[in-house]
Design an enzyme around this catalytic site. Structure first.
Site, mmCIF file in Angstrom:
data_model
loop_
_atom_site.group_PDB
_atom_site.id
_atom_site.type_symbol
_atom_site.label_atom_id
_atom_site.label_comp_id
_atom_site.label_asym_id
_atom_site.label_seq_id
_atom_site.Cartn_x
_atom_site.Cartn_y
_atom_site.Cartn_z
ATOM 1 N N GLY A 11 0.783 -1.225 0.000
ATOM 2 C CA GLY A 11 0.000 0.000 0.000
ATOM 3 C C GLY A 11 0.815 1.275 0.000
ATOM 4 O O GLY A 11 0.277 2.360 -0.247
ATOM 5 N N ARG A 13 4.151 3.910 -1.145
ATOM 6 C CA ARG A 13 4.638 4.413 -2.435
ATOM 7 C C ARG A 13 5.510 3.389 -3.141
ATOM 8 O O ARG A 13 5.344 3.113 -4.322
ATOM 9 C CB ARG A 13 5.427 5.711 -2.223
ATOM 10 C CG ARG A 13 4.593 6.905 -1.818
ATOM 11 C CD ARG A 13 5.471 8.161 -1.742
ATOM 12 N NE ARG A 13 4.716 9.301 -1.254
ATOM 13 C CZ ARG A 13 4.509 9.576 0.031
ATOM 14 N NH1 ARG A 13 5.010 8.780 0.965
ATOM 15 N NH2 ARG A 13 3.814 10.634 0.391
ATOM 16 N N ASP A 35 -0.584 -5.571 2.999
ATOM 17 C CA ASP A 35 -0.448 -4.267 3.634
ATOM 18 C C ASP A 35 -0.824 -4.451 5.102
ATOM 19 O O ASP A 35 -1.295 -5.514 5.511
ATOM 20 C CB ASP A 35 -1.342 -3.237 2.942
ATOM 21 C CG ASP A 35 -0.931 -1.804 3.252
ATOM 22 O OD1 ASP A 35 0.259 -1.591 3.590
ATOM 23 O OD2 ASP A 35 -1.775 -0.893 3.166
ATOM 24 N N GLY A 99 14.133 -3.908 1.873
ATOM 25 C CA GLY A 99 14.457 -2.507 1.650
ATOM 26 C C GLY A 99 14.078 -1.616 2.814
ATOM 27 O O GLY A 99 14.250 -0.399 2.749
ATOM 28 N N THR A 101 14.328 0.413 6.087
ATOM 29 C CA THR A 101 15.420 1.059 6.815
ATOM 30 C C THR A 101 14.970 1.377 8.241
ATOM 31 O O THR A 101 13.804 1.251 8.582
ATOM 32 C CB THR A 101 15.872 2.352 6.113
ATOM 33 O OG1 THR A 101 14.754 3.256 6.003
ATOM 34 C CG2 THR A 101 16.394 2.055 4.711
ATOM 35 N N ALA A 124 20.093 -0.420 1.788
ATOM 36 C CA ALA A 124 19.382 0.822 2.078
ATOM 37 C C ALA A 124 18.872 1.461 0.801
ATOM 38 O O ALA A 124 17.947 2.270 0.833
ATOM 39 C CB ALA A 124 20.298 1.798 2.816
ATOM 40 N N HIS A 156 15.450 14.609 0.660
ATOM 41 C CA HIS A 156 14.315 13.765 0.292
ATOM 42 C C HIS A 156 13.015 14.559 0.421
ATOM 43 O O HIS A 156 13.001 15.670 0.946
ATOM 44 C CB HIS A 156 14.240 12.517 1.179
ATOM 45 C CG HIS A 156 15.248 11.475 0.845
ATOM 46 N ND1 HIS A 156 16.537 11.512 1.333
ATOM 47 C CD2 HIS A 156 15.170 10.370 0.057
ATOM 48 C CE1 HIS A 156 17.209 10.474 0.863
ATOM 49 N NE2 HIS A 156 16.403 9.765 0.092
ATOM 50 N N LYS A 160 9.200 11.780 4.077
ATOM 51 C CA LYS A 160 10.135 10.800 4.637
ATOM 52 C C LYS A 160 10.223 10.992 6.148
ATOM 53 O O LYS A 160 10.400 12.111 6.636
ATOM 54 C CB LYS A 160 11.513 10.945 3.990
ATOM 55 C CG LYS A 160 12.490 9.840 4.399
ATOM 56 C CD LYS A 160 13.728 9.838 3.513
ATOM 57 C CE LYS A 160 14.718 8.768 3.939
ATOM 58 N NZ LYS A 160 14.144 7.404 3.859
ATOM 59 N N GLY A 166 18.730 6.060 5.213
ATOM 60 C CA GLY A 166 19.528 4.845 5.302
ATOM 61 C C GLY A 166 20.694 4.856 4.338
ATOM 62 O O GLY A 166 21.785 4.362 4.651
ATOM 63 N N THR A 167 20.482 5.443 3.170
ATOM 64 C CA THR A 167 21.566 5.532 2.183
ATOM 65 C C THR A 167 22.687 6.429 2.680
ATOM 66 O O THR A 167 23.874 6.109 2.521
ATOM 67 C CB THR A 167 21.017 6.060 0.848
ATOM 68 O OG1 THR A 167 20.013 5.159 0.364
ATOM 69 C CG2 THR A 167 22.120 6.185 -0.186
#
EC number: 1.17.1.8
Length: 267
Positions: A11, A13, A35, A99, A101, A124, A156, A160, A166-167
């Site tokens: 659900g 993005r 979800d 994925g 984080t 990340a 970002h 967020k 995380g990156t």
């Protein structure tokens, strides 16, 4: 034979983008999607939710059932779901592309335990460009890091919820590892007021949250009379979703272990 992918967090993005990418990419299909319980997406068709037309795959809230119905699992949900997802993957023997984080210690431990049984990709960022950036940042840190003030700037979208990204933290770890430092001891997160002179052993982080920025990351090496900036800018979430789907096709061929994107692309 088409690879059936289960999408956890459908659900959100990224979940919707994953449905779209999987649907459009040959050799894979959406096998199941979930979800959170009570979420607006539960009960809807996964394809219709992602604007792809009906796929005949209703979005549920039963993670173990979704995992069992899939050949590989992609999870971009929330840390609160990680232990449940890991337990379900262990029970069903399904590889996981993670994925999510912001994991806590118990969640990281669950991921490591799972990796003893199946292949787990945890990154990340699933962009091949960011993966290459990480490798280049390591090289730069080894070459000029000891002579440089190092800052990591990330930007970002306004929605967020975690900072730094995380990156950005992974880039900081790459720098710290290359220089033999402990990021938990040398990281500085933002500055305000009378801070005094900069400690040359620190690695600084600056965070921007604005508009619909998909994701920008810059690692700056500032020296005397010059600076080097290594930057990656994402213009669409498609790059992350496409990378995660490629990772799912890759992990099903791997033995048990914990992998990242650098293992997959060989840098």
């Amino acid at each position: 034979m088409s690879l059936g992918i289960g999408i956890i967090g459908a659900g959100g993005r990224m979940g919707r983008m994953l449905i779209e990418v999987v649907h459009r990419q040959p050799g894979v299909h959406v096998a199941a999607a979930t979800d959170r319980t009570g979420g607006e997406a539960v009960g809807r068709d996964a394809g219709e939710l992602a604007g792809q037309g009906s796929l005949g795959v209703p979005i549920g809230d039963d993670i173990p059932a979704a995992v069992a119905a899939s050949d590989a699992v992609i999870d971009f949900s929330l840390p609160e779901a990680t232990e449940t997802v890991a337990a379900a993957c262990a029970e069903a023997g399904r590889p996981l592309v993670l994925g999510t984080t912001g994991l806590g210690e118990t969640q990281r431990e669950a991921v490591h335990r799972l990796a003893e049984q199946v292949a787990v990709m945890h990154a990340a960022n699933y962009s091949t460009g960011v993966t290459l950036l990480t490798a280049l940042v390591e090289q730069a840190a080894r070459a000029i890091g000891v002579y440089s003030d190092i800052e990591i700037i990330e930007a970002h979208h306004r929605h967020k919820v975690d900072a730094p990204s995380g990156t950005a933290l992974r880039l900081g770890e790459a720098v710290a590892d290359a220089l033999g430092r402990d990021l938990s001891q040398c990281a500085v997160y933002g500055r305000e007021g009378h801070t005094g002179e900069r400690d040359p052993q620190t690695i600084g982080f600056e965070t921007i949250r604005a508009g619909d920025i998909v994701g920008d990351h810059t690692v700056l090496f500032g020296g005397d009379g010059e600076r080097v900036e290594l930057t990656h800018k994402a213009s669409s979430r498609t790059t992350f979703a496409s990378g995660a789907v490629r990772a799912a096709a890759w992990v099903v061929e791997q033995p048990p272990g914990l992998y990242d994107m650098r293992d997959m692309i060989g840098v």
